[in-house]
Design a protein around this motif. Structure first.
Motif, PDB file in Angstrom:
ATOM      1  N   PHE A   1       0.822  -1.210   0.000  1.00  0.00           N
ATOM      2  CA  PHE A   1       0.000   0.000   0.000  1.00  0.00           C
ATOM      3  C   PHE A   1       0.859   1.264   0.000  1.00  0.00           C
ATOM      4  CE2 PHE A   1      -3.473  -2.714   1.648  1.00  0.00           C
ATOM      5  CZ  PHE A   1      -4.538  -2.214   0.921  1.00  0.00           C
ATOM      6  N   ARG A   2       1.802   1.314   0.950  1.00  0.00           N
ATOM      7  CA  ARG A   2       2.607   2.545   1.099  1.00  0.00           C
ATOM      8  C   ARG A   2       3.995   2.332   0.490  1.00  0.00           C
ATOM      9  NH1 ARG A   2      -0.748   5.744   1.028  1.00  0.00           N
ATOM     10  NH2 ARG A   2      -2.605   4.807   1.913  1.00  0.00           N
ATOM     11  N   PRO A   3       4.592   3.370  -0.054  1.00  0.00           N
ATOM     12  CA  PRO A   3       5.922   3.213  -0.651  1.00  0.00           C
ATOM     13  C   PRO A   3       7.023   3.087   0.401  1.00  0.00           C
ATOM     14  CG  PRO A   3       5.174   5.503  -0.817  1.00  0.00           C
ATOM     15  CD  PRO A   3       4.058   4.741  -0.168  1.00  0.00           C
TER      16      PRO A   3
ATOM     17  N   HIS B   1      -1.114  -0.816  -4.431  1.00  0.00           N
ATOM     18  CA  HIS B   1      -0.434   0.455  -4.171  1.00  0.00           C
ATOM     19  C   HIS B   1      -1.469   1.582  -4.116  1.00  0.00           C
ATOM     20  CE1 HIS B   1       2.974  -1.915  -5.120  1.00  0.00           C
ATOM     21  NE2 HIS B   1       2.895  -1.819  -6.435  1.00  0.00           N
ATOM     22  N   CYS B   2      -1.283   2.475  -3.187  1.00  0.00           N
ATOM     23  CA  CYS B   2      -2.254   3.577  -3.013  1.00  0.00           C
ATOM     24  C   CYS B   2      -2.103   4.595  -4.145  1.00  0.00           C
ATOM     25  CB  CYS B   2      -2.017   4.265  -1.667  1.00  0.00           C
ATOM     26  SG  CYS B   2      -3.003   5.767  -1.480  1.00  0.00           S
ATOM     27  N   VAL B   3      -3.102   4.674  -5.006  1.00  0.00           N
ATOM     28  CA  VAL B   3      -3.008   5.593  -6.143  1.00  0.00           C
ATOM     29  C   VAL B   3      -3.061   7.051  -5.679  1.00  0.00           C
ATOM     30  CG1 VAL B   3      -5.480   5.834  -6.732  1.00  0.00           C
ATOM     31  CG2 VAL B   3      -3.760   5.806  -8.559  1.00  0.00           C
ATOM     32  N   PHE B   4      -3.569   7.265  -4.465  1.00  0.00           N
ATOM     33  CA  PHE B   4      -3.670   8.627  -3.937  1.00  0.00           C
ATOM     34  C   PHE B   4      -2.284   9.212  -3.621  1.00  0.00           C
ATOM     35  CE2 PHE B   4      -5.807  11.897  -1.250  1.00  0.00           C
ATOM     36  CZ  PHE B   4      -6.724  12.298  -2.191  1.00  0.00           C
ATOM     37  N   GLU B   5      -1.296   8.333  -3.451  1.00  0.00           N
ATOM     38  CA  GLU B   5       0.083   8.823  -3.310  1.00  0.00           C
ATOM     39  C   GLU B   5       0.460   9.610  -4.563  1.00  0.00           C
ATOM     40  OE1 GLU B   5       2.522   8.428  -0.943  1.00  0.00           O
ATOM     41  OE2 GLU B   5       1.600   7.011   0.454  1.00  0.00           O
TER      42      GLU B   5
ATOM     43  N   PRO C   1     -14.398   5.984   2.470  1.00  0.00           N
ATOM     44  CA  PRO C   1     -13.238   6.335   3.305  1.00  0.00           C
ATOM     45  C   PRO C   1     -12.048   5.414   3.039  1.00  0.00           C
ATOM     46  CG  PRO C   1     -15.054   5.457   4.642  1.00  0.00           C
ATOM     47  CD  PRO C   1     -15.502   5.414   3.220  1.00  0.00           C
ATOM     48  N   CYS C   2     -10.889   5.849   3.481  1.00  0.00           N
ATOM     49  CA  CYS C   2      -9.672   5.031   3.372  1.00  0.00           C
ATOM     50  C   CYS C   2      -9.394   4.385   4.723  1.00  0.00           C
ATOM     51  CB  CYS C   2      -8.491   5.903   2.968  1.00  0.00           C
ATOM     52  SG  CYS C   2      -6.935   4.998   2.962  1.00  0.00           S
ATOM     53  N   PHE C   3      -9.055   3.099   4.712  1.00  0.00           N
ATOM     54  CA  PHE C   3      -8.665   2.402   5.943  1.00  0.00           C
ATOM     55  C   PHE C   3      -7.199   1.997   5.898  1.00  0.00           C
ATOM     56  CE2 PHE C   3     -13.226   1.713   5.353  1.00  0.00           C
ATOM     57  CZ  PHE C   3     -13.709   2.185   6.570  1.00  0.00           C
ATOM     58  N   PHE C   4      -6.459   2.597   4.973  1.00  0.00           N
ATOM     59  CA  PHE C   4      -5.093   2.129   4.736  1.00  0.00           C
ATOM     60  C   PHE C   4      -4.049   3.231   4.822  1.00  0.00           C
ATOM     61  CE2 PHE C   4      -7.937  -0.513   1.895  1.00  0.00           C
ATOM     62  CZ  PHE C   4      -8.115  -1.517   2.842  1.00  0.00           C
ATOM     63  N   GLY C   5      -4.346   4.290   5.588  1.00  0.00           N
ATOM     64  CA  GLY C   5      -3.276   5.240   5.845  1.00  0.00           C
ATOM     65  C   GLY C   5      -3.475   6.645   5.327  1.00  0.00           C
ATOM     66  N   ILE C   6      -4.636   6.949   4.744  1.00  0.00           N
ATOM     67  CA  ILE C   6      -4.941   8.336   4.398  1.00  0.00           C
ATOM     68  C   ILE C   6      -6.137   8.739   5.246  1.00  0.00           C
ATOM     69  CG2 ILE C   6      -5.631   9.969   2.604  1.00  0.00           C
ATOM     70  CD1 ILE C   6      -2.883   8.977   2.006  1.00  0.00           C
ATOM     71  N   ASP C   7      -6.036   9.896   5.867  1.00  0.00           N
ATOM     72  CA  ASP C   7      -7.019  10.296   6.876  1.00  0.00           C
ATOM     73  C   ASP C   7      -8.229  10.992   6.254  1.00  0.00           C
ATOM     74  OD1 ASP C   7      -8.177  10.715   9.318  1.00  0.00           O
ATOM     75  OD2 ASP C   7      -6.999  12.495   9.779  1.00  0.00           O
TER      76      ASP C   7
ATOM     77  N   TYR D   1      -2.959  -1.349  -8.329  1.00  0.00           N
ATOM     78  CA  TYR D   1      -3.294  -0.167  -7.526  1.00  0.00           C
ATOM     79  C   TYR D   1      -4.602  -0.329  -6.759  1.00  0.00           C
ATOM     80  CZ  TYR D   1       0.579   2.385  -9.406  1.00  0.00           C
ATOM     81  OH  TYR D   1       1.852   2.794  -9.700  1.00  0.00           O
ATOM     82  N   CYS D   2      -4.605   0.247  -5.558  1.00  0.00           N
ATOM     83  CA  CYS D   2      -5.834   0.387  -4.785  1.00  0.00           C
ATOM     84  C   CYS D   2      -6.561   1.636  -5.281  1.00  0.00           C
ATOM     85  CB  CYS D   2      -5.492   0.543  -3.305  1.00  0.00           C
ATOM     86  SG  CYS D   2      -6.942   0.919  -2.289  1.00  0.00           S
ATOM     87  N   VAL D   3      -7.858   1.484  -5.556  1.00  0.00           N
ATOM     88  CA  VAL D   3      -8.698   2.640  -5.902  1.00  0.00           C
ATOM     89  C   VAL D   3      -9.978   2.587  -5.062  1.00  0.00           C
ATOM     90  CG1 VAL D   3      -7.810   3.072  -8.239  1.00  0.00           C
ATOM     91  CG2 VAL D   3      -9.587   1.353  -7.923  1.00  0.00           C
ATOM     92  N   ALA D   4      -9.847   1.997  -3.857  1.00  0.00           N
ATOM     93  CA  ALA D   4     -11.036   1.708  -3.049  1.00  0.00           C
ATOM     94  C   ALA D   4     -11.813   2.954  -2.639  1.00  0.00           C
ATOM     95  CB  ALA D   4     -10.623   0.916  -1.819  1.00  0.00           C
ATOM     96  N   CYS D   5     -11.127   4.085  -2.459  1.00  0.00           N
ATOM     97  CA  CYS D   5     -11.875   5.279  -2.045  1.00  0.00           C
ATOM     98  C   CYS D   5     -12.763   5.807  -3.176  1.00  0.00           C
ATOM     99  CB  CYS D   5     -10.941   6.366  -1.513  1.00  0.00           C
ATOM    100  SG  CYS D   5      -9.506   6.653  -2.525  1.00  0.00           S
ATOM    101  N   PHE D   6     -12.543   5.303  -4.384  1.00  0.00           N
ATOM    102  CA  PHE D   6     -13.392   5.705  -5.516  1.00  0.00           C
ATOM    103  C   PHE D   6     -14.419   4.630  -5.861  1.00  0.00           C
ATOM    104  CE2 PHE D   6      -8.970   7.283  -6.388  1.00  0.00           C
ATOM    105  CZ  PHE D   6      -9.175   8.545  -5.852  1.00  0.00           C
TER     106      PHE D   6
HETATM  107  S1  SF4 Z   1      -8.548   3.750  -0.300  1.00  0.00           S
HETATM  108 FE1  SF4 Z   1      -7.764   5.442  -1.589  1.00  0.00          FE
HETATM  109  S2  SF4 Z   1      -6.431   6.622  -0.223  1.00  0.00           S
HETATM  110 FE2  SF4 Z   1      -6.752   4.605   0.737  1.00  0.00          FE
HETATM  111  S3  SF4 Z   1      -5.069   3.290   0.062  1.00  0.00           S
HETATM  112 FE3  SF4 Z   1      -6.745   2.988  -1.386  1.00  0.00          FE
HETATM  113  S4  SF4 Z   1      -6.353   4.515  -3.006  1.00  0.00           S
HETATM  114 FE4  SF4 Z   1      -5.140   5.104  -1.256  1.00  0.00          FE
END
Ligand code: SF4
Length: 463
Positions: free
Chosen positions: A174-176, A234-238, A380-386, A430-435
């Protein structure tokens, strides 16, 4: 978050690395340094420049260490939660620093508390220290790998004992977390901008599911979690917002990706306008791409005050609101009488964007066309973005037309999920779960940000 091994002045090296990672967290900073026989710690609330003085760094003697800047996704901003966390086990001192969110931390914590363990913080990160101290793991080979394999969710960790540092990344990545070489020593850091800051040469990323141990005999790589399923997360929001543009994250140049998002946004949602302006800082590169693609001139309609933090990562609502008023000002001469395309990286609650639109109108903008370089943030994000709760996310409650109406803009366009992933080399990773709401980890055990604070208490620092 960073770690160094085998360098002459570890504290100075960590300080510089943390300074370049300041955008990843501003609530607190800390470092732990070892000379091979003794561990020294300094940490506190605030920015890196607030916490460390020249005299402090001079006292933190050693050739290895780990450091952290705090951005809370669990636990309040109280001083005990500032990392690295340092404890004394029966077999020595352990220090740990963490990026991410452990979705099973509450369950594991309850299990340990019921069997008598005492916790010092309200962060999820502390659970790793309890696993490491647990005799079930302590007396068995592969102790750290076994402890890490108990954790679920997102984590990049740096750990330290008196004579080695370690770096680990969850199996989804998830995080780099990157590794660099500095002379005969090593540097690990959340982003490659921190490697460049200290003159280290990027070697590779820590692999998802890998534990890398660095000690006097060199590098030792271990696998604590095999890859499951076809892809990583991988968190695409990064790439959209969080990482610094001069970093390389998940093998992508953040700068180039953001410019490309702007180009795609211009093709997906063109606008008839006189100028393009970006919301600084993370909307600026997408605005540049939008301008290149559309042929509409780029201008600087917003000025950012660089002497306060990024409002998005301020922990409390009141701080966020006050911060926005202080942070960004409109340049009236740029926007007056113009049809303006405003490019932002995301819209979360919508209140900040609405305030900026009102400021543009007040300054005389004739039309405002809002463009967003990611899809609507619905979950919401449960993986490190508030992110806030689902109910607070404007896109979870309103249609795009209703959001346009709320913001009071003439048109509104978001980048599609397809275009978000299209420029990336390994788009399935990539994770795109918040979308989309498709979380790659079971989040049913996940609780709120302050769920580990069962008995709220306050700390008062006395000089
Ligand atoms: S839910 Fe969104 S902000 Fe959280 S890890 Fe996935 S892409 Fe990143």
């Amino acid at each position: 978050m960073c770690g160094v091994y085998g360098v002459k002045n570890a504290a100075l090296c960590l300080y510089r690395s943390l300074f370049s990672l300041q955008h990843r967290g501003q609530e607190g900073a800390g470092m732990v340094v070892s000379d091979g026989s003794r561990i020294r710690t300094c940490k506190g609330s605030g920015l890196v420049s607030d916490v460390f003085s020249r005299a402090t760094l001079d006292n933190l003697t050693g050739y290895m260490g780990i450091g952290h800047v705090r951005y809370s996704t669990t636990g309040s901003p109280r001083p005990e939660n500032v990392q690295p966390l340092v404890v004394e086990c029966v077999d020595g001192v352990w220090a740990v620093a963490h990026n991410g969110n452990l979705v099973n931390a509450a369950n594991l914590r309850q299990m340990y508390q019921e069997s008598g363990s005492i916790f010092q913080t309200s962060t999820d990160s502390e659970i790793l220290l309890h696993l490491l101290a647990d005799p079930m793991y302590r007396h068995r080979p592969g102790r750290v790998c076994r402890a890490l394999s108990e954790l679920e969710g997102s984590f990049s960790f740096v750990l330290m004992t008196v004579d080695c540092i370690m770096a680990a990344r969850d199996r989804f990545g998830f995080r780099p977390l990157s590794l660099g070489r500095l002379g005969t020593g090593y540097v690990v850091a959340s982003e490659t901008c921190a490697l460049a800051q200290v003159g280290a040469v990027y070697e590779r990323d820590i692999e998802p599911g890998e534990l890398l141990v660095i000690d006097s005999s060199g590098l030792h790589s271990h696998v604590f979690a095999e890859r499951q399923g076809a892809s990583f997360s991988h968190c695409v929001f990064e790439l959209v917002y969080f990482a610094r543009p001069d970093s390389q994250v998940f093998g992508e140049c953040v700068h180039n990706v953001r410019v490309e998002y702007g180009r795609r946004l211009a093709r997906e949602h063109p606008a008839a306008a006189d100028i393009v302006i970006g919301v600084p800082d993370s909307g600026s590169l997408a605005a540049l791409g939008f301008a290149h693609e559309s042929g509409i001139p780029l201008d600087y309609g917003f000025i950012r005050n660089h002497y306060i933090g990024r409002t998005f990562i301020m922990p409390e609502e009141s701080g966020r609101a006050e911060g926005v008023d202080l942070k960004i000002a409109v340049v009236p001469h740029v926007v007056r009488g113009k049809r303006v395309v405003v490019v932002d990286d995301s819209i979360v609650r919508g209140t900040t964007a609405r305030r900026r639109v009102a400021a543009l109108r007040e300054a005389g903008a004739k039309e405002i066309h809002m463009r967003v370089s990611c899809p609507p943030t619905v979950f919401p994000c449960f993986f490190g973005i508030d992110f806030p709760t689902k109910d607070e996310l404007i896109a979870s409650r309103k249609s795009i037309e209703e959001i346009r109406d709320f913001l009071k803009v003439d048109s509104l366009g978001y980048l599609s999920c397809e275009n978000l992933l299209a420029p990336l080399r390994r788009r399935a990773d990539y994770c795109v779960a918040c979308f989309t709401g498709n979380y790659s980890v079971d989040i049913s055990a996940m609780t709120g940000k302050k769920a580990l604070e069962l008995f709220p208490r306050e700390s008062v620092l006395i000089d």
